[in-house]
Design a protein around this motif. Sequence first.
Motif, PDB file in Angstrom:
ATOM      1  N   LEU A 250       0.863  -1.196   0.000  1.00 52.16           N
ATOM      2  CA  LEU A 250       0.000   0.000   0.000  1.00 52.16           C
ATOM      3  C   LEU A 250       0.894   1.239   0.000  1.00 52.16           C
ATOM      4  N   VAL A 251       0.574   2.202  -0.875  1.00 51.28           N
ATOM      5  CA  VAL A 251       1.242   3.508  -0.847  1.00 51.28           C
ATOM      6  C   VAL A 251       0.199   4.531  -0.417  1.00 51.28           C
ATOM      7  N   THR A 252       0.525   5.350   0.588  1.00 57.35           N
ATOM      8  CA  THR A 252      -0.421   6.396   1.005  1.00 57.35           C
ATOM      9  C   THR A 252       0.183   7.753   0.689  1.00 57.35           C
ATOM     10  N   GLU A 253      -0.585   8.619   0.051  1.00 52.98           N
ATOM     11  CA  GLU A 253      -0.070   9.929  -0.378  1.00 52.98           C
ATOM     12  C   GLU A 253      -1.031  11.043   0.055  1.00 52.98           C
ATOM     13  N   LEU A 254      -0.417  12.079   0.591  1.00 56.60           N
ATOM     14  CA  LEU A 254      -1.182  13.217   1.098  1.00 56.60           C
ATOM     15  C   LEU A 254      -1.912  13.993  -0.008  1.00 56.60           C
ATOM     16  N   ARG A 255      -1.206  14.211  -1.119  1.00 55.48           N
ATOM     17  CA  ARG A 255      -1.784  15.084  -2.169  1.00 55.48           C
ATOM     18  C   ARG A 255      -2.774  14.333  -3.041  1.00 55.48           C
ATOM     19  N   PRO A 256      -3.757  15.079  -3.593  1.00 57.52           N
ATOM     20  CA  PRO A 256      -4.686  14.431  -4.528  1.00 57.52           C
ATOM     21  C   PRO A 256      -3.986  14.086  -5.834  1.00 57.52           C
ATOM     22  N   HIS A 257      -4.352  12.957  -6.415  1.00 60.18           N
ATOM     23  CA  HIS A 257      -3.811  12.552  -7.720  1.00 60.18           C
ATOM     24  C   HIS A 257      -4.886  12.642  -8.771  1.00 60.18           C
ATOM     25  N   PRO A 258      -4.576  12.890 -10.064  1.00 60.48           N
ATOM     26  CA  PRO A 258      -3.242  13.135 -10.591  1.00 60.48           C
ATOM     27  C   PRO A 258      -2.703  14.498 -10.155  1.00 60.48           C
ATOM     28  N   VAL A 259      -1.362  14.563 -10.030  1.00 57.58           N
ATOM     29  CA  VAL A 259      -0.714  15.812  -9.618  1.00 57.58           C
ATOM     30  C   VAL A 259      -0.462  16.674 -10.863  1.00 57.58           C
ATOM     31  N   PRO A 260      -0.282  17.986 -10.710  1.00 64.02           N
ATOM     32  CA  PRO A 260      -0.103  18.821 -11.915  1.00 64.02           C
ATOM     33  C   PRO A 260       1.226  18.556 -12.616  1.00 64.02           C
TER      34      PRO A 260
END
Length: 332
Positions: A77-87
């Motif tokens: 599992l990868v958890t990421e703070l920012r919403p994807h897709p990123v700019p």
Amino acid sequence: MKDLSGRIAALDPGKRELLLKRLQNQADQRAREPEIEEGPPSSPPIARFDVVVLGGGLAGQTLARQIKRARPSTRVLVTELRPHPVPESAHKVGESTVEIGSHYFAEVLDLKHHLTSAQLRKAGLRYFFSSGDNQDVASRVEMGASYFPPVPSYQLDRGRFENTLREENVELGVEFWDRVKAGNVTRDHGMHHVVLERDGSPVTVACTWVVDACGRSGLLKRQLGLARESGHKCNAVWFRLARKIDLDVWSDSPSWHGRISKGLRWLSTNHFMGRGYWVWFIPLAPEATSVGIVADAELHPLSEMKSFELALDWIRRHEPRAPKWWRNIAAV
Ligand SMILES: Cc1cc2nc3c(=O)[nH]c(=O)nc-3n(C[C@H](O)[C@H](O)[C@H](O)COP(=O)(O)OP(=O)(O)OC[C@H]3O[C@@H](n4cnc5c(N)ncnc54)[C@H](O)[C@@H]3O)c2cc1C
């Protein structure tokens, strides 16, 4: 093991004593190192994984891909703070890759198709050292390749790269949760428990291995009090321009042009060096440019460059040749 004991026994007494001292020092250091807190999770885990990677940037996503490719049955599992897709074009710094990193991306992670079709090939590092008032680029000492270095490296648009990694990792079976903030990590009966903030509420996941790939926010570093002061004080500011900056038009000097084939300077990671600073120009696909200033805080205070307008002014003063060619400047 038997072989190892034999080798230790065969050492002369002085070397044996030195080895024992080293081993003792290492054991003492380990005993002093802070450990992840032991205790039951604050709430029952909603899911279990073999590996949970906190932070879905370059390091977190490449590691997830490497693990999944090597061991498809491992649950990652990868958890990421920012919403994807990123700019694209204006996501993160860390755009100029070195050859060993490019080899890892292209060959170990099998991403050559992406690097060669969606990113720019890099023509090595290039340095222009100061000369007088820096108006005449052709009179500056230039250090850089005259042809593409044989081992390829790339200028990475980090937004493109991280979006592609996510898409291809998910296809491989990696779980990717964006808009999730990783928090406290604890351990209980050999399992790690990570508290994640999802949609404003805390949830817990359990895993055998936990990897902190949160970059500068240094999640475990803060939790374990591992931060150390650094004596190296410098600042960096950066922005992107929505256009190509072609160094070839900076001079009419035939000898300057004759030395290096057309287009190659543009594809380099260009450094304009001065006392206590450098300014970088990195081209990004398809037609954007990353520009940054790295400066010694004692010689060039951050207050002189901390907004887009101030940074442009600073560059105008120290690298007057550069802005001459920036018509219709627009930061991305
Ligand atoms: C000015 C400057 C110039 C640089 N230039 C270069 C260069 O030219 N070439 C190069 O190779 N390197 C360069 N670097 C270094 C490079 O930027 C970093 O080494 C690289 O980005 C590190 O990648 P990472 O995945 O570890 O961190 P990041 O890319 O920062 O990824 C960390 C991720 O974790 C996420 N995150 C943070 N906290 C949490 C949390 N609590 N929960 C969940 N997610 C979280 C973030 O949103 C982020 O996506 C430069 C660095 C600086 C400062």
